[in-house]
Design a protein around this motif. Structure first.
Motif, PDB file in Angstrom:
ATOM      1  N   HIS A 129       0.855  -1.190   0.000  1.00  0.00           N
ATOM      2  CA  HIS A 129       0.000   0.000   0.000  1.00  0.00           C
ATOM      3  C   HIS A 129       0.887   1.235   0.000  1.00  0.00           C
ATOM      4  O   HIS A 129       1.961   1.243   0.608  1.00  0.00           O
ATOM      5  CB  HIS A 129      -0.905   0.008   1.241  1.00  0.00           C
ATOM      6  CG  HIS A 129      -1.917   1.112   1.249  1.00  0.00           C
ATOM      7  ND1 HIS A 129      -2.715   1.411   0.180  1.00  0.00           N
ATOM      8  CD2 HIS A 129      -2.260   1.997   2.218  1.00  0.00           C
ATOM      9  CE1 HIS A 129      -3.514   2.425   0.482  1.00  0.00           C
ATOM     10  NE2 HIS A 129      -3.254   2.810   1.704  1.00  0.00           N
ATOM     11  N   VAL A 130       0.450   2.259  -0.732  1.00  0.00           N
ATOM     12  CA  VAL A 130       1.179   3.524  -0.776  1.00  0.00           C
ATOM     13  C   VAL A 130       0.193   4.664  -0.544  1.00  0.00           C
ATOM     14  O   VAL A 130      -0.899   4.682  -1.113  1.00  0.00           O
ATOM     15  CB  VAL A 130       1.892   3.736  -2.132  1.00  0.00           C
ATOM     16  CG1 VAL A 130       2.635   5.075  -2.145  1.00  0.00           C
ATOM     17  CG2 VAL A 130       2.852   2.594  -2.436  1.00  0.00           C
ATOM     18  N   GLN A 131       0.589   5.587   0.316  1.00  0.00           N
ATOM     19  CA  GLN A 131      -0.158   6.829   0.526  1.00  0.00           C
ATOM     20  C   GLN A 131       0.774   7.967   0.144  1.00  0.00           C
ATOM     21  O   GLN A 131       1.866   8.098   0.698  1.00  0.00           O
ATOM     22  CB  GLN A 131      -0.582   6.980   1.989  1.00  0.00           C
ATOM     23  CG  GLN A 131      -1.536   5.890   2.466  1.00  0.00           C
ATOM     24  CD  GLN A 131      -1.697   5.887   3.968  1.00  0.00           C
ATOM     25  OE1 GLN A 131      -0.844   6.396   4.697  1.00  0.00           O
ATOM     26  NE2 GLN A 131      -2.787   5.290   4.447  1.00  0.00           N
ATOM     27  N   ALA A 132       0.349   8.799  -0.815  1.00  0.00           N
ATOM     28  CA  ALA A 132       1.210   9.879  -1.297  1.00  0.00           C
ATOM     29  C   ALA A 132       0.445  11.190  -1.295  1.00  0.00           C
ATOM     30  O   ALA A 132      -0.776  11.224  -1.469  1.00  0.00           O
ATOM     31  CB  ALA A 132       1.714   9.574  -2.704  1.00  0.00           C
ATOM     32  N   TYR A 137       7.688   8.879  -9.960  1.00  0.00           N
ATOM     33  CA  TYR A 137       8.646   8.363  -8.979  1.00  0.00           C
ATOM     34  C   TYR A 137       8.060   7.180  -8.212  1.00  0.00           C
ATOM     35  O   TYR A 137       8.791   6.257  -7.821  1.00  0.00           O
ATOM     36  CB  TYR A 137       9.182   9.463  -8.058  1.00  0.00           C
ATOM     37  CG  TYR A 137       8.337   9.849  -6.865  1.00  0.00           C
ATOM     38  CD1 TYR A 137       8.193   8.985  -5.772  1.00  0.00           C
ATOM     39  CD2 TYR A 137       7.721  11.093  -6.782  1.00  0.00           C
ATOM     40  CE1 TYR A 137       7.429   9.337  -4.663  1.00  0.00           C
ATOM     41  CE2 TYR A 137       6.967  11.459  -5.677  1.00  0.00           C
ATOM     42  CZ  TYR A 137       6.821  10.570  -4.629  1.00  0.00           C
ATOM     43  OH  TYR A 137       6.078  10.912  -3.528  1.00  0.00           O
ATOM     44  N   ILE A 138       6.742   7.179  -7.993  1.00  0.00           N
ATOM     45  CA  ILE A 138       6.110   6.050  -7.301  1.00  0.00           C
ATOM     46  C   ILE A 138       6.203   4.793  -8.169  1.00  0.00           C
ATOM     47  O   ILE A 138       6.575   3.713  -7.681  1.00  0.00           O
ATOM     48  CB  ILE A 138       4.652   6.380  -6.943  1.00  0.00           C
ATOM     49  CG1 ILE A 138       4.619   7.457  -5.849  1.00  0.00           C
ATOM     50  CG2 ILE A 138       3.907   5.129  -6.462  1.00  0.00           C
ATOM     51  CD1 ILE A 138       3.261   8.089  -5.644  1.00  0.00           C
ATOM     52  N   GLY A 157       8.177  -0.431  -9.248  1.00  0.00           N
ATOM     53  CA  GLY A 157       8.411  -1.374 -10.332  1.00  0.00           C
ATOM     54  C   GLY A 157       7.155  -2.101 -10.751  1.00  0.00           C
ATOM     55  O   GLY A 157       7.220  -3.110 -11.452  1.00  0.00           O
ATOM     56  N   TYR A 158       5.985  -1.599 -10.339  1.00  0.00           N
ATOM     57  CA  TYR A 158       4.698  -2.182 -10.712  1.00  0.00           C
ATOM     58  C   TYR A 158       4.075  -1.344 -11.822  1.00  0.00           C
ATOM     59  O   TYR A 158       4.474  -0.205 -12.067  1.00  0.00           O
ATOM     60  CB  TYR A 158       3.720  -2.214  -9.531  1.00  0.00           C
ATOM     61  CG  TYR A 158       4.193  -2.904  -8.281  1.00  0.00           C
ATOM     62  CD1 TYR A 158       5.212  -3.853  -8.299  1.00  0.00           C
ATOM     63  CD2 TYR A 158       3.623  -2.596  -7.043  1.00  0.00           C
ATOM     64  CE1 TYR A 158       5.641  -4.475  -7.136  1.00  0.00           C
ATOM     65  CE2 TYR A 158       4.033  -3.214  -5.871  1.00  0.00           C
ATOM     66  CZ  TYR A 158       5.052  -4.151  -5.919  1.00  0.00           C
ATOM     67  OH  TYR A 158       5.464  -4.762  -4.768  1.00  0.00           O
ATOM     68  N   THR A 209       3.768  20.155   1.740  1.00  0.00           N
ATOM     69  CA  THR A 209       4.389  18.845   1.956  1.00  0.00           C
ATOM     70  C   THR A 209       4.345  18.058   0.659  1.00  0.00           C
ATOM     71  O   THR A 209       3.429  18.217  -0.148  1.00  0.00           O
ATOM     72  CB  THR A 209       3.679  18.069   3.080  1.00  0.00           C
ATOM     73  OG1 THR A 209       4.364  16.842   3.320  1.00  0.00           O
ATOM     74  CG2 THR A 209       2.231  17.762   2.723  1.00  0.00           C
ATOM     75  N   ARG A 210       5.347  17.221   0.461  1.00  0.00           N
ATOM     76  CA  ARG A 210       5.377  16.369  -0.733  1.00  0.00           C
ATOM     77  C   ARG A 210       6.165  15.115  -0.414  1.00  0.00           C
ATOM     78  O   ARG A 210       7.346  15.172  -0.090  1.00  0.00           O
ATOM     79  CB  ARG A 210       6.016  17.099  -1.906  1.00  0.00           C
ATOM     80  CG  ARG A 210       5.873  16.365  -3.233  1.00  0.00           C
ATOM     81  CD  ARG A 210       6.456  17.148  -4.382  1.00  0.00           C
ATOM     82  NE  ARG A 210       5.912  16.723  -5.655  1.00  0.00           N
ATOM     83  CZ  ARG A 210       6.185  17.299  -6.826  1.00  0.00           C
ATOM     84  NH1 ARG A 210       7.027  18.320  -6.869  1.00  0.00           N
ATOM     85  NH2 ARG A 210       5.635  16.853  -7.946  1.00  0.00           N
ATOM     86  N   GLY A 211       5.513  13.985  -0.510  1.00  0.00           N
ATOM     87  CA  GLY A 211       6.189  12.735  -0.223  1.00  0.00           C
ATOM     88  C   GLY A 211       5.216  11.584  -0.200  1.00  0.00           C
ATOM     89  O   GLY A 211       4.090  11.680  -0.683  1.00  0.00           O
ATOM     90  N   ALA A 212       5.656  10.473   0.390  1.00  0.00           N
ATOM     91  CA  ALA A 212       4.832   9.268   0.353  1.00  0.00           C
ATOM     92  C   ALA A 212       5.191   8.330   1.492  1.00  0.00           C
ATOM     93  O   ALA A 212       6.278   8.415   2.083  1.00  0.00           O
ATOM     94  CB  ALA A 212       5.007   8.545  -0.984  1.00  0.00           C
TER      95      ALA A 212
END
Length: 375
Positions: free
Chosen positions: A147-150, A185-186, A191-192, A280-283
């Motif tokens: 899971h990713v939250q960005a 970048y995500i 790599g998906y 803010t900027r990131g993940a």
């Protein structure tokens, strides 16, 4: 090496400056731009005499160039690239590589049939901070990312409402302006491949009843308006138009849910009316073993292990070139022109990011679930 430029804008001048810092023998020899008279008076970013042309065709027919850079407004990126790709000359493209689905297909076909190798201006993927994130994720330390939250809360978002960026026909909307970097970048770290997207946008702040074409300097509220560019800390005569006029385009916030081919998903949100320290900027990349989070604004990466009482914090030195990303792209383009390197930010990835953004925009406009695939 001789550089040709199509669209001599502010951003591409920064790129050229980075290239020349890495290799001063690289010089701008030819420029195609509709603002020929203004450019002829401003040679601050060139180190040698250069020729000015009305069209890319004239430039390509008259010059022997080692590399070409495209820095036009966004809606022309595809059109200009299609003129260069058959030549085999290495190409540096600003993002987004396309602003419509039609252009995305045209560019994909032109690239597959063409000869030029391409670098897309995605400096975030090769910043020192993202390279470190990719290293940690790739090591398996936090487990497989499930899971990713960005987030990207943009404290300088007025750019997209005061200046030419306010024209959605030029920008393609703000997924293509900002999320294109974040999606890239995500995707690079994971790599998906994204397979589906559902998105939503809102325009709650930068709207109003002020007349179309109104400039800050002509507004009777320019001394009290918090977004005024005439007085106060935001003063900037380049960004002129009222952001509360009827012709102010672009959403001021947007979110997307993206499913990937492994079954995991990303939640992404961006905002354009926050200011100052709210930026803010990131993940967060989450696996079963741990969570990794980073923020470009704080310059920090944290690795929080789930099953041991340990948090690792890494601090990166900030720089003015996207944490070294611009410098890395400049070096890579020099290597591409010298036939010594392959692109670190190839057009395949630029097209993948653009397709995801275009599908997110379509989802938001229609309220429909969109497949992310070349049909």
């Amino acid at each position: 090496m001789k550089l040709g430029v199509i669209g001599y804008g502010k951003r591409i001048r920064i790129v050229i400056d980075s290239i020349r810092k890495e290799d001063p023998t690289c010089v701008v020899k030819a420029i195609t731009d509709i603002r020929k008279e203004n450019i002829a008076k401003d040679t601050s970013n060139t180190a040698a005499p250069f020729s000015l042309y009305d069209t890319p065709e004239e430039m390509l027919a008259s010059e022997q160039l080692d590399g070409i850079l495209i820095g036009t407004r966004c809606s022309l990126h595809t059109e200009m690239a299609l003129k260069v790709l058959p030549t085999g000359i290495p190409l540096f493209m600003e993002k987004p590589v396309a602003t419509t689905i039609e252009d995305a297909y045209r560019l994909k076909a032109g690239y597959e049939e063409g000869k030029s190798k391409v670098i897309v201006s995605f400096p975030l993927r090769i910043t020192s901070i993202v390279q470190f994130v990719k290293e940690i994720v790739g090591s398996g330390k936090i487990g497989t990312v499930e899971h990713v939250q960005a987030v990207n809360n943009v404290p300088y978002g007025s750019t997209y409402f005061h200046h030419w960026y306010r024209d959605e026909k030029e920008t393609g909307g703000l997924f293509l302006q900002k999320a294109t970097h974040d999606f890239d970048y995500i995707n690079y770290v994971l790599g998906y491949k994204p397979t589906d997207v559902f998105a939503m946008t809102s325009k709650q702040v930068f709207k109003g009843s002020k007349p179309a074409g109104l400039k800050c300097i002509d507004c009777d509220e320019n001394r009290t308006c918090l977004d005024s560019l005439v007085y106060g800390p935001n003063k900037n005569k380049d960004w002129e138009y009222c952001s509360f006029a009827v012709d102010t385009g672009n959403e001021d916030s947007g979110s997307a849910l993206v499913r990937y081919d492994t079954g995991m998903h990303l939640s992404y949100s961006q905002n354009f009316f926050v200011r100052r320290s709210a930026g803010t900027r990131g993940a967060r990349f989450m696996g079963y073993k741990g969570t990794l989070e980073f923020d470009f604004f704080t310059n920090e990466v944290k690795v929080m292990m789930h099953h041991t009482p340990r948090i690792e914090t890494y601090h990166f030195e900030a720089s003015q070139d996207h944490f070294g990303g611009d410098t890395a792209l400049a070096r890579n383009f020099i290597g591409l022109m010298n036939k010594e390197e392959e692109s670190l930010s190839p057009l395949e990835d630029g097209l993948a990011s653009a397709l995801l953004c275009i599908k997110a925009r379509e989802s938001a406009l229609t309220g429909t679930y969109q497949k992310v695939a070349w049909e």
